[in-house]
Design an enzyme around this catalytic site. Structure first.
Site, PDB file in Angstrom:
ATOM      1  N   ASP A 204       0.856  -1.181   0.000  1.00  0.00           N
ATOM      2  CA  ASP A 204       0.000   0.000   0.000  1.00  0.00           C
ATOM      3  C   ASP A 204       0.892   1.230   0.000  1.00  0.00           C
ATOM      4  O   ASP A 204       2.119   1.101  -0.074  1.00  0.00           O
ATOM      5  CB  ASP A 204      -0.922   0.001   1.238  1.00  0.00           C
ATOM      6  CG  ASP A 204      -0.164   0.217   2.537  1.00  0.00           C
ATOM      7  OD1 ASP A 204       1.079   0.290   2.523  1.00  0.00           O
ATOM      8  OD2 ASP A 204      -0.824   0.327   3.586  1.00  0.00           O
ATOM      9  N   ASP A 206       1.463   4.775   2.297  1.00  0.00           N
ATOM     10  CA  ASP A 206       1.096   5.381   3.579  1.00  0.00           C
ATOM     11  C   ASP A 206       1.507   6.851   3.626  1.00  0.00           C
ATOM     12  O   ASP A 206       2.638   7.186   3.287  1.00  0.00           O
ATOM     13  CB  ASP A 206       1.810   4.647   4.724  1.00  0.00           C
ATOM     14  CG  ASP A 206       1.574   3.149   4.695  1.00  0.00           C
ATOM     15  OD1 ASP A 206       0.467   2.724   5.058  1.00  0.00           O
ATOM     16  OD2 ASP A 206       2.491   2.397   4.286  1.00  0.00           O
ATOM     17  N   ASP A 338      -3.253   4.539   2.738  1.00  0.00           N
ATOM     18  CA  ASP A 338      -3.577   4.901   4.121  1.00  0.00           C
ATOM     19  C   ASP A 338      -3.214   6.360   4.364  1.00  0.00           C
ATOM     20  O   ASP A 338      -2.101   6.782   4.071  1.00  0.00           O
ATOM     21  CB  ASP A 338      -2.768   4.050   5.113  1.00  0.00           C
ATOM     22  CG  ASP A 338      -3.268   2.619   5.215  1.00  0.00           C
ATOM     23  OD1 ASP A 338      -4.444   2.374   4.866  1.00  0.00           O
ATOM     24  OD2 ASP A 338      -2.490   1.753   5.647  1.00  0.00           O
TER      25      ASP A 338
END
Ligand code: ATP
Ligand code: MN
Ligand code: MN
Length: 414
Positions: A204, A206, A338
């Protein structure tokens, strides 16, 4: 002593936060094996076992050369009986029967497939496996009601299980930064997680967002999310409100390792053009966004016409392979992103806490508690002996408070 003369004996400190662990790993076969057992234990809700294997793997990652025999491991920390047996089997026979049989097991494979769905944790996967669900097809046929996260996870399964490249992270960083600055000009965005540690790929992307004025971050998350949503960049998002309680003399002591920042777990729609990094600020812009069906600008094209923003929305402006795309080629992919918002007073702690690695973080907290009688979180550092919070405005100061040598992000890859 003569029998040891030819043997390189390695020596590493016992806490991962005392070590410099770069991405260079001389023992990948051993660390892959130990990490697989750690992962299997984690997926089976055996946290203690999982941490033991992760610590062992981290010690092997930190070694300055390849291990060739078990005699080299004498005196190394964190290598329990079980980990040593796995290492010994691999060094002596080329493989560990336990690792191989775990990898082949139906249970492990099913846990991997099911927890590969965003929104599905080990407990849910376990429950489904007990009902005989081992594959995505079986899950879909089962008629189980999936929550919103799981539905999105299933919908974007292949994309989300494909590693995110640094160039893609940088492209998303630009989009996020533009959105943040447009709703709050002074706000700052920092790339955290694995990419801050120099990893070439990640699961992902962040980001940590803050504002140089205390309180300036209030309400920022919802504005940023609305902005990104109106631009069509979010395929899914779930925002969690800040639940961190302030007391008169400082932030309240966090009850657990989970932090209480306002955060957003999202699935981003990343267009090909954005990932290629070919755009330049000031590229001549035309109102072509509307013609680019499905582009993020569709729902809010008016705000996209201004300088520098349009370029992300225009397909093939660099004369790229637009015409040669196979029919049905999708010009975007889904990426997990995120977002976390922190007040500036806690920024250093949030940055340290969200840079990872997960084991490095865990070891920092263990060091703080066991060696320094302090409590470290992503919000604050509390000295239990002095009964007070230790302030810090940089990661360096936090390491200093903890009596640790500063370890830069690129050496926190434990
Ligand atoms: P990857 O490349 O797989 O994404 P990563 O190191 O970036 O690797 P993440 O799972 O994205 O891994 O986590 C990044 C950091 O954020 C870690 O240091 C982790 O401790 C922290 N973190 C992740 N989830 C939470 C959470 N729910 N609460 C507090 N911290 C978290
Ligand atoms: Mn990450
Ligand atoms: Mn993350």
């Amino acid at each position: 002593r003569t029998d040891d003369a030819e043997v390189v004996v390695f020596c590493v400190p016992s806490y991962a936060c005392q070590r410099r662990t770069t991405l260079e790993n001389h023992n990948t076969i051993l660390t892959d094996a130990l990490s697989l057992l750690a992962e299997n234990a984690e997926l089976s809700d055996q946290e203690g076992r999982s941490v033991a294997f992760r610590r062992a793997a981290a010690v092997m990652k930190a070694l300055p050369g390849a291990v060739t025999g078990v005699t080299q491991l004498r005196g190394l920390p964190c290598l329990g009986e079980h980990s040593l047996r796995v290492i010994k089997d691999i060094l002596e026979t080329g493989a560990s029967a336990e690792v191989e049989s775990t990898k082949q097991s139906e249970r492990y494979k099913a846990l991997k497939v099911l927890t590969g769905i965003f929104g599905v944790g080990p407990k849910t996967a376990e429950r489904w496996i007990r009902e005989g669900i081992h594959t995505l097809q079986q899950l879909q046929d089962s008629g189980h009601t999936l929550n919103r996260a799981q539905q999105a996870g299933l919908q974007h399964y292949d994309d989300l299980n494909q590693p995110v490249a640094k160039a893609e992270a940088d492209a998303i960083a630009e989009v996020v930064e533009r959105a943040v600055v447009s709703v709050s000009p002074g706000a700052q965005v920092t790339l955290t997680g694995g990419f801050r540690r120099g990893k070439p790929t990640g699961h992902d992307v962040d980001f940590l967002i803050t504002h140089p004025e205390e309180g300036g971050e209030d309400g920022l998350m919802s504005k940023v999310v609305s902005r990104l949503e109106s631009q069509g960049f979010l395929l899914y998002q779930k925002t969690t409100r800040n639940s961190y309680l302030e007391s008169k003399d400082g932030p309240a002591r966090p009850a657990s390792n989970m932090d209480r920042f306002e955060r957003c777990f999202s699935i981003f729609k990343l267009h090909e053009d954005e990932g290629r990094g070919t755009g330049h600020p000031g590229t001549p812009t035309g109102n072509t966004a509307a013609a680019n069906s499905g582009s993020p600008g569709d729902s809010d094209s008016r705000s996209q016409i201004h300088g520098g923003e349009q370029r992300l929305l225009v397909s093939g402006e660099d004369g790229g392979p637009e015409e040669t795309k196979p029919a049905g080629h999708r010009p975007w992919r889904a990426v997990r992103v995120d977002l976390v918002v922190s007040p500036i007073s806690q920024f250093a702690f949030a940055l340290l806490g969200w840079t990872g690695s997960k084991l490095f973080e865990r070891e920092l907290r263990r060091w703080a508690g066991h060696e320094k009688t302090m409590s470290l979180s992503s919000h604050a550092l509390y000295d239990n002996k002095q009964s007070r919070y230790l302030r810090a405005t940089s990661e360096q100061e936090i390491f200093a408070h903890l009596g640790l040598e500063f370890i830069p992000p690129s050496e926190r890859n434990a």
